[in-house]
Motif scaffolding. Structure first.
Motif, PDB file in Angstrom:
ATOM      1  N   GLY A  45       0.788  -0.812   0.063  1.00  0.00           N
ATOM      2  CA  GLY A  45      -0.201   0.553   0.202  1.00  0.00           C
ATOM      3  C   GLY A  45       0.958   1.128  -0.258  1.00  0.00           C
ATOM      4  N   PRO A  73     -10.557   8.588   0.370  1.00  0.00           N
ATOM      5  CA  PRO A  73     -10.055   7.868  -0.254  1.00  0.00           C
ATOM      6  C   PRO A  73      -9.363   8.538  -1.170  1.00  0.00           C
ATOM      7  CG  PRO A  73     -11.501   6.325   0.590  1.00  0.00           C
ATOM      8  CD  PRO A  73     -12.071   8.166   0.756  1.00  0.00           C
ATOM      9  N   THR A  77      -5.720   4.384  -1.694  1.00  0.00           N
ATOM     10  CA  THR A  77      -5.771   4.511   0.018  1.00  0.00           C
ATOM     11  C   THR A  77      -6.450   4.654   1.025  1.00  0.00           C
ATOM     12  OG1 THR A  77      -3.167   4.815  -0.806  1.00  0.00           O
ATOM     13  CG2 THR A  77      -3.456   5.304   1.064  1.00  0.00           C
ATOM     14  N   SER A 133      -4.173   7.003   6.508  1.00  0.00           N
ATOM     15  CA  SER A 133      -4.476   5.878   8.084  1.00  0.00           C
ATOM     16  C   SER A 133      -4.893   7.324   9.082  1.00  0.00           C
ATOM     17  CB  SER A 133      -3.471   5.461   8.375  1.00  0.00           C
ATOM     18  OG  SER A 133      -1.781   6.365   8.688  1.00  0.00           O
ATOM     19  N   LEU A 163     -15.518   2.659   0.477  1.00  0.00           N
ATOM     20  CA  LEU A 163     -14.173   1.452   0.960  1.00  0.00           C
ATOM     21  C   LEU A 163     -14.431   0.116   1.585  1.00  0.00           C
ATOM     22  CD1 LEU A 163     -14.172   4.892   2.241  1.00  0.00           C
ATOM     23  CD2 LEU A 163     -13.523   3.552   4.310  1.00  0.00           C
ATOM     24  N   ASP A 205     -13.796  -3.386   2.829  1.00  0.00           N
ATOM     25  CA  ASP A 205     -12.667  -4.520   3.938  1.00  0.00           C
ATOM     26  C   ASP A 205     -12.977  -4.446   5.086  1.00  0.00           C
ATOM     27  OD1 ASP A 205     -11.674  -6.107   1.684  1.00  0.00           O
ATOM     28  OD2 ASP A 205     -10.303  -4.682   1.341  1.00  0.00           O
ATOM     29  N   ARG A 229     -13.062  -1.419   6.137  1.00  0.00           N
ATOM     30  CA  ARG A 229     -12.877   0.358   6.591  1.00  0.00           C
ATOM     31  C   ARG A 229     -13.170   1.070   6.951  1.00  0.00           C
ATOM     32  NH1 ARG A 229      -9.035  -2.128   3.185  1.00  0.00           N
ATOM     33  NH2 ARG A 229      -6.855  -2.948   4.059  1.00  0.00           N
ATOM     34  N   ALA A 266     -15.777  -3.872  -4.570  1.00  0.00           N
ATOM     35  CA  ALA A 266     -14.951  -4.630  -3.988  1.00  0.00           C
ATOM     36  C   ALA A 266     -14.746  -5.452  -4.610  1.00  0.00           C
ATOM     37  CB  ALA A 266     -15.252  -4.372  -2.122  1.00  0.00           C
ATOM     38  N   ARG A 271      -2.185  -2.971  -3.388  1.00  0.00           N
ATOM     39  CA  ARG A 271      -3.350  -2.906  -2.522  1.00  0.00           C
ATOM     40  C   ARG A 271      -4.227  -1.874  -2.955  1.00  0.00           C
ATOM     41  NH1 ARG A 271      -1.281  -3.271   2.730  1.00  0.00           N
ATOM     42  NH2 ARG A 271      -1.796  -1.222   3.376  1.00  0.00           N
ATOM     43  N   SER A 272      -5.550  -1.701  -2.909  1.00  0.00           N
ATOM     44  CA  SER A 272      -6.142  -0.938  -3.584  1.00  0.00           C
ATOM     45  C   SER A 272      -8.349  -1.066  -2.065  1.00  0.00           C
ATOM     46  CB  SER A 272      -7.938  -1.124  -4.525  1.00  0.00           C
ATOM     47  OG  SER A 272      -8.190  -0.184  -4.699  1.00  0.00           O
ATOM     48  N   GLU A 273      -7.782   0.552  -1.477  1.00  0.00           N
ATOM     49  CA  GLU A 273      -8.251   0.121  -0.097  1.00  0.00           C
ATOM     50  C   GLU A 273     -10.024   0.544  -0.327  1.00  0.00           C
ATOM     51  OE1 GLU A 273      -4.802   0.876   3.215  1.00  0.00           O
ATOM     52  OE2 GLU A 273      -5.565   2.467   2.389  1.00  0.00           O
ATOM     53  N   ALA A 274     -10.416   1.729  -1.524  1.00  0.00           N
ATOM     54  CA  ALA A 274     -11.233   1.807  -1.265  1.00  0.00           C
ATOM     55  C   ALA A 274     -11.468   2.475  -3.160  1.00  0.00           C
ATOM     56  CB  ALA A 274     -11.279   3.306  -0.441  1.00  0.00           C
TER      57      ALA A 274
END
Ligand SMILES: *Cc1c(COP(=O)(O)O)cnc(C)c1O
Length: 384
Positions: free
Chosen positions: A145, A169, A175, A178, A206, A208, A210, A293, A312-315
């Motif tokens: 990430g 995001p 990303t 955090s 978002l 997983d 998050r 997702a 990694r794509s988080e959103a």
């Protein structure tokens, strides 16, 4: 060339070039990040009704009351952020105009604007239009990430800093910043008395498990943050251009003073439809986000199988990939070749940065497309 010098660097966008190549080679276009399915049908019907019922003239300059109240309720419900719908919320022509109004209304010529790179393409052009000077702080790789380069962030704040633009995001990397990165931004804004303009258009997409933590909820930030969002990505209506900006009355008034002479108002019959969607269609959004997702997984796996390094794509709508394992270290060159070679289009991340070197190889693919479109792209990627 008649274009003024401050806008000359922004002449033609990478999207136009890659979309033209996509058409020429009948490629699956994963370059531009718009969805290819409609939003909730009750929202579409509300817009049709609004037109039929005569909501076709200038709405109020700050937006119709139903939408301002819906935007206020929404933020109170999701984040505990309490904004006065009459003085602290402004409806805009998409997030794009909210960004432009905020920057033009708050940045004096020669003052500095900090932005994280890669950045959304309108930021740099908007700062140039305001006569501001941009200072970029890079994201850096962190495992598969990304995170903020915090030492560069601290160095970017100077006595000349007018504001910082924060997009989470994040487009293009996917990303979610955090809590530690956000807390660091907040602490620096408070220490240096700097305004934050946050672009949170992917706030509901978002993955997983998050959760979105608006910068405005951090200590000392409610009174110095303009928080921007939009219906475009939440409700699959990028063509409607309904956005909003929320914040303390004095900052919203600054954005409004610029916005009123950009468009004055826009999207009249779409405003009641978006108000309806905010109040009634969040279940649709949750389903849509879960489907995104799944599509992220499909595309990420296909890219991995084709030999890319995949981040990694988080959103949001995008995944970034590294073609160096395939023997290519120039993402722009790679993207120019890809439509003809295998019939897929993407965009190079180097189009969204000032300091190209760390991002030269990287490529952005959109997965905000129908599953059969992603599957076809996956099939074509196997030919690489
Ligand atoms: C799509 C997008 C926007 C533009 O939103 P509109 O409401 O269509 O103007 C702004 N910021 C980011 C990061 C985006 O991806």
């Amino acid at each position: 060339m008649r274009t003024v010098s401050r806008l000359r660097p922004f002449g033609t966008t990478i999207f136009a070039e890659m979309s033209a190549l996509a058409i020429e080679h009948s490629a699956v276009n994963l370059g531009q990040g718009f969805p290819d399915t409609d939003g909730p049908s009750s929202m579409l019907e509300a817009a049709q009704r609004a037109i039929a019922e005569g909501h076709n003239q200038y709405p109020p300059g700050i937006g119709i009351p139903e939408l301002r109240h819906a935007v206020a309720r929404h933020q109170l419900h999701h984040y505990g952020l309490d904004y006065d719908p009459d003085s602290e919320i402004l409806i805009t022509v998409g997030a794009t105009e909210a960004i432009a109004g905020s920057v033009v209304g708050l940045v004096e010529p020669g003052h500095e604007v900090i932005m994280v790179e890669p950045y959304y393409d309108s930021y740099a052009a908007t700062v140039a239009m305001a006569g501001g000077v941009r200072r970029t702080v890079p994201l850096i790789a962190d495992g598969d990430g990304f995170r903020l380069d915090r030492s560069r962030l601290a160095e970017a704040f100077t006595p000349n800093t007018a504001l910082i633009m924060v997009n989470t995001p994040h487009n293009p990397t996917g990303t979610v910043l955090s809590d530690d990165d956000l807390a660091e931004i907040a602490a620096l804004c408070v220490e240096h008395d700097v305004i934050a303009v946050t672009d949170e258009v992917y706030e509901h997409l978002l993955f997983d498990g998050r959760v979105q933590r608006p910068l405005a909820t951090f200590p000392g930030m409610r009174q110095r943050t303009l928080r921007i969002s939009s219906a475009a990505k939440t409700f699959n209506c990028t063509g409607w251009k309904v956005g909003w900006v929320s914040g303390p009355a004095d900052l919203v008034a600054a954005a409004r003073s610029a916005k009123q002479f950009m468009s004055y108002v826009g999207s009249g019959p779409f405003q009641p439809a978006v108000a309806h969607a905010l109040d009634n269609e969040m279940a649709w959004v949750h389903t849509s986000s879960a489907e995104l997702a799944t599509k992220r997984d499909l595309l990420s796996t296909a890219l991995q199988d084709a030999g890319f390094g995949v981040h990694r794509s988080e959103a949001g709508y995008f995944v970034c990939a590294d073609p160096r394992p395939l023997g290519y270290d120039d993402g722009a060159e790679f993207c120019r070749m890809l439509p003809e070679r295998i019939g897929v289009a993407a965009v190079p991340v180097s189009a969204f940065v000032d300091d190209v070197e760390p991002w030269r190889h990287m490529i952005r693919f959109a997965f905000s497309k129908r599953e059969d479109v992603i599957a076809e792209a996956a099939r074509r990627l196997r030919h690489l």
